[in-house]
Design a protein around this motif. Structure first.
Motif, mmCIF file in Angstrom:
data_model
loop_
_atom_site.group_PDB
_atom_site.id
_atom_site.type_symbol
_atom_site.label_atom_id
_atom_site.label_comp_id
_atom_site.label_asym_id
_atom_site.label_seq_id
_atom_site.Cartn_x
_atom_site.Cartn_y
_atom_site.Cartn_z
ATOM 1 N N GLU A 115 33.377 92.069 -12.541
ATOM 2 C CA GLU A 115 31.894 92.369 -11.552
ATOM 3 C C GLU A 115 30.706 91.848 -12.177
ATOM 4 N N ALA A 116 30.842 92.183 -13.622
ATOM 5 C CA ALA A 116 29.637 91.884 -14.516
ATOM 6 C C ALA A 116 29.438 90.359 -14.621
ATOM 7 N N LEU A 117 30.327 89.560 -14.615
ATOM 8 C CA LEU A 117 30.136 88.211 -14.663
ATOM 9 C C LEU A 117 29.801 87.743 -13.161
ATOM 10 N N LEU A 118 30.184 88.279 -12.128
ATOM 11 C CA LEU A 118 30.005 87.766 -10.754
ATOM 12 C C LEU A 118 28.563 88.178 -10.627
ATOM 13 N N ILE A 119 27.986 89.458 -10.995
ATOM 14 C CA ILE A 119 26.492 89.926 -10.775
ATOM 15 C C ILE A 119 25.563 88.828 -11.594
ATOM 16 N N TRP A 120 26.020 88.412 -12.722
ATOM 17 C CA TRP A 120 25.136 87.459 -13.392
ATOM 18 C C TRP A 120 25.298 86.188 -12.816
ATOM 19 N N MET A 121 26.324 85.586 -12.219
ATOM 20 C CA MET A 121 26.402 84.133 -11.475
ATOM 21 C C MET A 121 25.542 84.549 -10.197
ATOM 22 N N HIS A 122 25.556 85.646 -9.460
ATOM 23 C CA HIS A 122 24.732 85.708 -8.206
ATOM 24 C C HIS A 122 23.107 85.618 -8.743
ATOM 25 N N ALA A 123 22.846 86.254 -9.776
ATOM 26 C CA ALA A 123 21.235 86.540 -10.150
ATOM 27 C C ALA A 123 20.860 85.200 -10.625
ATOM 28 N N THR A 124 21.636 84.502 -11.101
ATOM 29 C CA THR A 124 21.139 83.243 -11.625
ATOM 30 C C THR A 124 21.525 82.013 -10.867
ATOM 31 N N LYS A 125 22.261 82.161 -9.604
ATOM 32 C CA LYS A 125 22.754 81.146 -8.616
ATOM 33 C C LYS A 125 23.544 80.136 -9.340
ATOM 34 N N ALA A 126 24.434 80.569 -10.302
ATOM 35 C CA ALA A 126 25.451 79.784 -11.317
ATOM 36 C C ALA A 126 26.577 79.047 -10.236
ATOM 37 N N ASP A 127 26.799 78.139 -10.361
ATOM 38 C CA ASP A 127 27.630 77.319 -9.690
ATOM 39 C C ASP A 127 29.135 77.993 -9.926
ATOM 40 N N PHE A 128 29.714 78.267 -8.925
ATOM 41 C CA PHE A 128 30.812 78.968 -9.071
ATOM 42 C C PHE A 128 31.829 78.284 -9.745
ATOM 43 N N TYR B 262 42.991 70.005 -11.250
ATOM 44 C CA TYR B 262 42.767 70.708 -12.653
ATOM 45 C C TYR B 262 42.736 69.650 -13.853
ATOM 46 N N ALA B 263 42.639 68.488 -13.566
ATOM 47 C CA ALA B 263 42.500 67.656 -14.589
ATOM 48 C C ALA B 263 41.340 67.466 -15.220
ATOM 49 N N HIS B 264 40.859 68.779 -16.160
ATOM 50 C CA HIS B 264 39.718 68.900 -16.768
ATOM 51 C C HIS B 264 39.345 67.696 -17.581
ATOM 52 N N ALA B 265 40.320 66.846 -18.177
ATOM 53 C CA ALA B 265 39.769 65.914 -19.130
ATOM 54 C C ALA B 265 39.533 64.625 -18.355
ATOM 55 N N ARG B 266 39.571 64.617 -17.158
ATOM 56 C CA ARG B 266 39.405 63.366 -16.341
ATOM 57 C C ARG B 266 37.887 63.203 -16.226
ATOM 58 N N SER B 267 37.413 61.912 -16.525
ATOM 59 C CA SER B 267 36.101 61.674 -16.416
ATOM 60 C C SER B 267 35.632 61.201 -15.024
ATOM 61 N N ALA B 268 35.210 61.830 -14.337
ATOM 62 C CA ALA B 268 34.429 61.605 -12.905
ATOM 63 C C ALA B 268 33.368 62.555 -12.759
ATOM 64 N N PRO B 269 32.476 62.664 -13.814
ATOM 65 C CA PRO B 269 31.247 63.662 -13.682
ATOM 66 C C PRO B 269 30.442 63.633 -12.377
ATOM 67 N N GLY B 270 30.403 62.647 -11.629
ATOM 68 C CA GLY B 270 29.724 62.796 -10.264
ATOM 69 C C GLY B 270 30.252 63.699 -9.590
ATOM 70 N N TYR B 271 31.705 63.936 -9.402
ATOM 71 C CA TYR B 271 32.296 64.752 -8.639
ATOM 72 C C TYR B 271 32.331 66.163 -9.241
ATOM 73 N N ARG B 272 31.597 66.316 -10.132
ATOM 74 C CA ARG B 272 31.492 67.787 -10.910
ATOM 75 C C ARG B 272 30.192 68.522 -10.544
ATOM 76 N N VAL B 273 29.237 67.779 -10.135
ATOM 77 C CA VAL B 273 27.858 68.263 -9.986
ATOM 78 C C VAL B 273 27.653 68.589 -8.306
ATOM 79 N N PRO B 274 27.061 69.910 -8.210
ATOM 80 C CA PRO B 274 26.697 70.086 -6.828
ATOM 81 C C PRO B 274 25.578 69.166 -6.429
ATOM 82 N N ALA B 275 25.247 69.159 -5.098
ATOM 83 C CA ALA B 275 24.313 68.371 -4.587
ATOM 84 C C ALA B 275 22.938 68.647 -5.208
ATOM 85 N N PRO B 276 22.066 67.740 -5.605
ATOM 86 C CA PRO B 276 20.684 67.756 -6.227
ATOM 87 C C PRO B 276 20.023 68.980 -6.073
#
Ligand code: AMP
Ligand code: MG
Length: 506
Positions: free
Chosen positions: A379-392, A480-494
């Motif tokens: 819950e504490a993590l989710l509250i922080w994420m909500h407050a800072t608009k962190a990417d889920f 789940y391929a965290h090592a895969r290089s595809a940076p443009g697919y990790r970022v939310p819209a600008p």
């Protein structure tokens, strides 16, 4: 009740109706168990041929798992079949009847633009519905044209296949065929037909349909059919309706927890869009959340946020209550006892959902053990994420016991305090940091179908460029391929995806 019916029958019987081909190089093995249900559940209807069928997508791996020879479907024959111009051998097309609660209000519906070709028997003995979506009018089309536009059908293809790769039960997408005809939405759009693969298309709304007709015998037949198809281990239960209700509640509790754990918002959780199989079904105005906000809504027509992210478990329970109501006469001859049985079964939803969600969140945090304070830690993590608009997605994917030097979160007191609390918690389990990291990586996707990426793929596809879509599908196949290089697919819209809307004009 269905004003279009007479008209349609005449059309289906005309010479332009699709013809069946007899050689079977593709390996079709179609059966029709649903068609054995009482007549009120279906209407025979053929797809309406289109002028210029062209195969846009063919899911080769899915075809193979269905026992279909992709090479025999990749050419003109496949285009003709997946556009509805030609029936595969053994097809017996029909539209399914159902009712449903849409945004809380009861209506009669039915497949207004979807036609079931039959159930394909796979090499390993499974049975899957093959359904053409957008294949022309049916007796249940009401005022609709029975058609679908290319963009929304490709969208369903992308998101359903991404959900499957994430390990979430879902209908799948075998093919998309362009029709060569325009469909009129706000503007004329290129038309298309999606071939959907599902364990079945039996919905809560199918039960509501029989109940609304007051047909107890039909309801009993539907219960038995659904048990045989999806819960065969319960076929001999003393009280089949009760066994079915309990089993469906269990599957939905697990399914909705999985949605919540990846930030998926279905968008239109009407009872006709909830499958008894426990698969995610009917991808309309759905999307994955970027910045964490429990009130996230994407659907342009869901002004009150009925189907917002945080409401999904409660809505699932609401829908299951509608299912339970349709089963009351079969639960017990005594009404009070029937209500008590339904209430008891429904009471199982919330604790099961909570259990799945908490177990999933523990995995996301790399926790193998259970401590009573874990819900508060989460819950504490989710509250922080909500407050800072962190990417889920990125917040969970990026969890590490030590924030890297220079990370801006190092100057965020709440974040640092949470990190310390979590690090201490990790220290109280026997598993190594490497084991914890491996669990996190297997439980937190690196890639989800980001809205801006989906939109870019659809825009290119409408201009006949499928390369953007193919690349997106390729990345989404390994979430789940965290090592895969595809940076443009990790970022939310600008713009952070703020105000992103999905439309029902499908
Ligand atoms: P959905 O919102 O996709 O679950 O659809 C709700 C109902 O509307 C279902 O009965 C659909 O078959 C029907 N429907 C949606 N679009 C069309 C269309 N273009 N033509 C006929 N029926 C449609
Ligand atoms: Mg629907």
């Amino acid at each position: 009740r269905f004003p279009g019916k007479g008209l349609f029958m005449a059309q289906a019987a005309s010479s332009s109706a699709p013809r069946s081909v007899s050689p079977n190089p593709a390996g079709w093995r179609l059966e029709h168990s649903y068609a054995q249900l009482p007549a009120l559940f279906h209407a025979a209807v053929a797809p309406t041929p289109v002028s210029a069928p062209r195969l846009v997508m063919l899911n080769v791996r899915l075809a193979k798992s269905l026992g279909l020879e992709a090479a025999a479907l990749a050419g003109e024959d496949g285009a003709a079949i997946f556009a509805g111009n030609q029936l595969p051998p053994g097809a017996a097309p029909l539209a399914q009847a159902y009712a449903g609660h849409q945004y809380g209000h009861f209506t009669t519906l039915g497949d207004g633009r979807a036609i079931l070709l039959g159930e394909q028997l796979t090499p390993d003995g499974a049975r899957f519905d093959l359904q053409l979506k957008g294949a022309g009018p049916t007796p249940y089309s009401r005022r609709g044209d029975g058609r679908a536009a290319l963009g929304p059908m490709l969208r369903e293809y992308i998101v359903s296949e991404a959900m499957h790769a994430l390990g979430i039960p879902t209908t799948r997408s075998l093919a998309v065929a362009a029709t060569g005809e325009a469909v009129w939405r706000e503007t004329p759009r290129p038309g298309a037909v999606l071939t959907r693969v599902a364990a079945s298309h039996i919905r809560v709304g199918t039960f509501e349909w029989a109940a609304a007709r007051g047909d107890a015998a039909a309801q009993r037949a539907l219960v038995e059919h659904t048990l045989r198809r999806h819960y065969p281990e319960l076929a001999a239960a003393d009280n089949p309706a009760r066994a079915l209700l309990t089993a469906v509640i269990a599957r939905q509790a697990a399914l909705i927890a999985q949605w919540m754990l990846v930030g998926f918002v279905h968008g239109v959780m009407n009872t006709d869009n909830m499958a008894l199989s426990g698969e995610t079904i009917d991808y309309g105005p759905c999307a994955f959340m970027d910045a964490y906000d429990p009130a996230t809504v994407f659907s342009s027509i869901d002004a009150r946020g009925r189907y917002a992210y945080q409401n999904q478990p409660g809505i699932a329970h609401w829908n299951l209550t509608r299912l339970a109501e349709t089963l009351l006469p079969l639960l017990d001859a005594n009404e009070e006892a029937a209500v008590a049985a339904a209430t008891e079964a429904l009471g199982g939803f919330a604790p099961q959902y909570q259990r799945h969600w908490l177990a999933g969140m523990r995995r996301k945090l790399g926790l193998f053990t259970e401590e009573p304070d874990d819900p508060a830690l989460i819950e504490a993590l989710l509250i922080w994420m909500h407050a800072t608009k962190a990417d889920f997605t990125n917040t969970f994917a990026g969890l590490a016991p030590d924030l890297p030097p220079g990370d801006p979160r190092r100057s965020d007191g709440d974040c640092v305090a949470w990190q310390e609390r979590w690090r201490a918690r990790l220290g109280r389990q026997a598993q190594s940091p490497a084991e914890s990291e491996a669990l996190r990586r297997a439980s937190n996707p690196a890639f989800i179908p980001r809205n801006h990426r989906v939109e870019a793929a659809l825009a290119a596809a409408e201009q006949n460029d499928l390369t953007v879509l193919e690349r997106l599908l390729d990345v989404m196949a390994t979430p789940y391929a965290h090592a895969r290089s595809a940076p443009g697919y990790r970022v939310p819209a600008p713009d952070g995806g703020a105000g992103y809307q999905t439309f029902c004009g499908t």
